[in-house]
Design an enzyme around this catalytic site. Structure first.
Site, PDB file in Angstrom:
ATOM      1  N   ALA A 123       0.802  -1.216   0.000  1.00  0.00           N
ATOM      2  CA  ALA A 123       0.000   0.000   0.000  1.00  0.00           C
ATOM      3  C   ALA A 123       0.843   1.278   0.000  1.00  0.00           C
ATOM      4  CB  ALA A 123      -0.931  -0.006   1.206  1.00  0.00           C
ATOM      5  N   ASN A 179       1.137  -3.496   8.063  1.00  0.00           N
ATOM      6  CA  ASN A 179       2.168  -4.332   7.429  1.00  0.00           C
ATOM      7  C   ASN A 179       3.197  -3.469   6.703  1.00  0.00           C
ATOM      8  OD1 ASN A 179       1.325  -7.356   7.603  1.00  0.00           O
ATOM      9  ND2 ASN A 179      -0.575  -6.239   7.213  1.00  0.00           N
ATOM     10  N   HIS A 207      -0.788   7.082   3.983  1.00  0.00           N
ATOM     11  CA  HIS A 207       0.542   6.767   4.522  1.00  0.00           C
ATOM     12  C   HIS A 207       1.478   7.905   4.149  1.00  0.00           C
ATOM     13  CE1 HIS A 207      -0.868   2.729   5.327  1.00  0.00           C
ATOM     14  NE2 HIS A 207      -1.275   2.631   4.077  1.00  0.00           N
TER      15      HIS A 207
HETATM   16  N1  LIG Z   1       1.760  -5.334   2.838  1.00  0.00           N
HETATM   17  C1  LIG Z   1       0.781  -4.468   2.620  1.00  0.00           C
HETATM   18  O1  LIG Z   1       1.022  -3.356   2.138  1.00  0.00           O
HETATM   19  C2  LIG Z   1      -0.623  -4.820   2.946  1.00  0.00           C
HETATM   20  C3  LIG Z   1      -0.938  -6.011   3.544  1.00  0.00           C
HETATM   21  N2  LIG Z   1      -2.249  -6.348   3.773  1.00  0.00           N
HETATM   22  C4  LIG Z   1      -2.531  -7.648   4.379  1.00  0.00           C
HETATM   23  O2  LIG Z   1      -2.908  -8.561   3.346  1.00  0.00           O
HETATM   24  C5  LIG Z   1      -3.723  -9.601   3.878  1.00  0.00           C
HETATM   25  C6  LIG Z   1      -4.948  -9.841   3.007  1.00  0.00           C
HETATM   26  O3  LIG Z   1      -5.775  -8.701   3.004  1.00  0.00           O
HETATM   27  P1  LIG Z   1      -7.327  -8.805   2.567  1.00  0.00           P
HETATM   28  O4  LIG Z   1      -7.470  -9.673   1.387  1.00  0.00           O
HETATM   29  O5  LIG Z   1      -7.830  -7.428   2.525  1.00  0.00           O
HETATM   30  O6  LIG Z   1      -7.933  -9.549   3.841  1.00  0.00           O
HETATM   31  P2  LIG Z   1      -9.351 -10.319   3.924  1.00  0.00           P
HETATM   32  O7  LIG Z   1      -9.661 -10.394   5.386  1.00  0.00           O
HETATM   33  O8  LIG Z   1     -10.342  -9.720   3.024  1.00  0.00           O
HETATM   34  O9  LIG Z   1      -9.026 -11.794   3.372  1.00  0.00           O
HETATM   35  C7  LIG Z   1      -8.166 -12.670   4.042  1.00  0.00           C
HETATM   36  C8  LIG Z   1      -8.597 -14.100   3.735  1.00  0.00           C
HETATM   37  O10 LIG Z   1      -7.581 -14.966   4.260  1.00  0.00           O
HETATM   38  C9  LIG Z   1      -8.172 -15.995   5.035  1.00  0.00           C
HETATM   39  N3  LIG Z   1      -7.232 -16.366   6.086  1.00  0.00           N
HETATM   40  C10 LIG Z   1      -6.915 -15.686   7.210  1.00  0.00           C
HETATM   41  N4  LIG Z   1      -6.024 -16.380   7.950  1.00  0.00           N
HETATM   42  C11 LIG Z   1      -5.776 -17.522   7.273  1.00  0.00           C
HETATM   43  C12 LIG Z   1      -4.939 -18.636   7.531  1.00  0.00           C
HETATM   44  N5  LIG Z   1      -4.222 -18.739   8.666  1.00  0.00           N
HETATM   45  N6  LIG Z   1      -4.890 -19.645   6.608  1.00  0.00           N
HETATM   46  C13 LIG Z   1      -5.649 -19.548   5.476  1.00  0.00           C
HETATM   47  N7  LIG Z   1      -6.473 -18.537   5.194  1.00  0.00           N
HETATM   48  C14 LIG Z   1      -6.521 -17.519   6.080  1.00  0.00           C
HETATM   49  C15 LIG Z   1      -9.478 -15.398   5.558  1.00  0.00           C
HETATM   50  O11 LIG Z   1     -10.422 -16.421   5.858  1.00  0.00           O
HETATM   51  C16 LIG Z   1      -9.916 -14.510   4.405  1.00  0.00           C
HETATM   52  O12 LIG Z   1     -10.721 -15.209   3.484  1.00  0.00           O
HETATM   53  C17 LIG Z   1      -4.045  -9.170   5.328  1.00  0.00           C
HETATM   54  O13 LIG Z   1      -3.173  -9.823   6.239  1.00  0.00           O
HETATM   55  C18 LIG Z   1      -3.745  -7.679   5.306  1.00  0.00           C
HETATM   56  O14 LIG Z   1      -3.441  -7.169   6.585  1.00  0.00           O
HETATM   57  C19 LIG Z   1      -3.269  -5.536   3.387  1.00  0.00           C
HETATM   58  C20 LIG Z   1      -2.988  -4.325   2.811  1.00  0.00           C
HETATM   59  C21 LIG Z   1      -1.653  -3.838   2.580  1.00  0.00           C
HETATM   60  O1  LIG Z   2      -3.694  -1.184   2.935  1.00  0.00           O
HETATM   61  C1  LIG Z   2      -3.122  -0.326   3.630  1.00  0.00           C
HETATM   62  O2  LIG Z   2      -3.324   0.892   3.493  1.00  0.00           O
HETATM   63  C2  LIG Z   2      -2.074  -0.713   4.618  1.00  0.00           C
HETATM   64  C3  LIG Z   2      -2.372  -1.897   5.405  1.00  0.00           C
HETATM   65  O3  LIG Z   2      -3.505  -2.261   5.640  1.00  0.00           O
HETATM   66  C4  LIG Z   2      -1.228  -2.633   5.934  1.00  0.00           C
HETATM   67  O4  LIG Z   2      -0.090  -2.213   5.739  1.00  0.00           O
HETATM   68  O5  LIG Z   2      -1.468  -3.674   6.571  1.00  0.00           O
END
Ligand SMILES: NC(=O)C1=CN([C@@H]2O[C@H](COP(=O)(O)OP(=O)(O)OC[C@H]3O[C@@H](n4cnc5c(N)ncnc54)[C@H](O)[C@@H]3O)[C@@H](O)[C@H]2O)C=CC1
Ligand SMILES: O=C([O-])CC(=O)C(=O)O
Length: 256
Positions: A123, A179, A207
């Site tokens: 992000a 994250n 951010h």
């Molecule tokens: N690095 C970055 O910049 C960012 C990272 N993220 C992270 O990315 C990930 C995914 O985000 P979204 O798709 O929006 O979340 P979401 O909550 O919409 O989808 C996550 C899916 O993963 C499944 N899940 C959760 N824990 C699990 C496990 N231990 N084993 C298997 N499946 C599991 C859930 O049941 C759900 O279907 C989150 O951890 C979020 O915090 C999100 C935004 C930015």
């Molecule tokens: O999507 C974003 O803006 C950032 C976020 O949630 C993350 O870093 O986990």
């Protein structure tokens, strides 16, 4: 080397998993795993990926790369096994790498097996050149993140700083929201300082990165549109994974 059309296994059939499936171009998602089996089943019905409810069966699928878009705990539970199954990996829940013992084990395994772990820019913007922190003097690495309280899972009605401290402490308290703070820290090679603000009037995920050192100084502000199915996650996070998948075979490598 990767084939012309990559095959992908996805861990996490939520918001990001769905965006990736809707925008398949240079890759095909052929295997899907979620800890809620109905989600993998529904994903399969929509996009044709094989749904797996048993993780060892997921690992046996012959995909070129595994994308984690699930949770910090999913990375802790499964990332080493993904490497052991002979696959490279894209990790979005980067917060898992804040824990030093786990990070050391994971990276040692990747090195030993000659596998790659890709950390997407997620992000934020500018992560590429923040890597200069590993080779030159850094004076400041500071992230100010502002989100709506609903995205932070809190009921705060005033604009307020809800966390001030290091990235590794912040992601322990807000593993679904910060994250990016760990991505910055990993890129730079030091623990970033973080402030997390809750603002009930904010509709974007904002951010602001301040980075200063031998090179000079930089201020980068990213005002992200929230993703359609999870306002805590910015759309940019899914797009950044798409850009990795689309470019893995590209002979022209752009950016630091
Ligand atoms: N690095 C970055 O910049 C960012 C990272 N993220 C992270 O990315 C990930 C995914 O985000 P979204 O798709 O929006 O979340 P979401 O909550 O919409 O989808 C996550 C899916 O993963 C499944 N899940 C959760 N824990 C699990 C496990 N231990 N084993 C298997 N499946 C599991 C859930 O049941 C759900 O279907 C989150 O951890 C979020 O915090 C999100 C935004 C930015
Ligand atoms: O999507 C974003 O803006 C950032 C976020 O949630 C993350 O870093 O986990």
């Amino acid at each position: 080397m990767y084939p012309t059309t990559l095959t992908v296994g996805i861990i996490g059939c939520g918001n990001v998993g769905n965006i990736l499936a809707q925008r398949q171009n240079a890759f095909r998602i052929t295997a899907a795993y979620d800890c809620i089996p109905e989600r993998a089943q529904e994903y399969s019905e929509k996009y044709g990926a094989k749904p797996l409810s048993d993780f060892s069966e997921f690992l046996a699928e012959p995909v070129d790369i595994v994308v984690e878009a699930a949770s910090v705990s999913a990375v802790r539970e499964h990332a080493i096994d993904v490497l052991l199954s002979g696959k490279d990996m894209i990790i979005l829940s980067v917060g898992a790498l804040a824990e030093e013992t786990f990070r050391t084990q994971l990276l040692a395994k990747a090195r030993h097996l000659d596998r790659k772990i890709h950390i997407p820019s997620g992000a934020i913007m500018g992560l590429d050149n923040i890597r200069i922190g590993q080779i030159s003097r850094v004076d400041t690495l500071f992230l100010k993140t502002t989100k709506n309280p609903k995205s932070l899972g809190i009921a705060e009605q005033e604009t307020k700083c809800v966390f001030s401290g290091t990235a590794s402490d912040c992601v322990r308290q807000y593993p679904k929201n910060t994250n990016v703070a760990i991505s910055l820290s990993l890129a730079c090679g030091c623990d970033a300082n973080v402030e997390l603000w809750s603002n009930p009037g904010e509709t974007k995920n904002m951010h602001e990165i301040t980075f200063a050192g031998e090179f000079g100084d930089a201020y980068i502000r990213i005002r992200n549109n929230p993703a359609p199915d999870n306002a805590a996650t910015s759309s940019l996070a899914a797009l950044s994974i798409l850009s990795i998948l689309e470019n893995l075979k590209n002979p022209l490598v752009i950016g630091a």
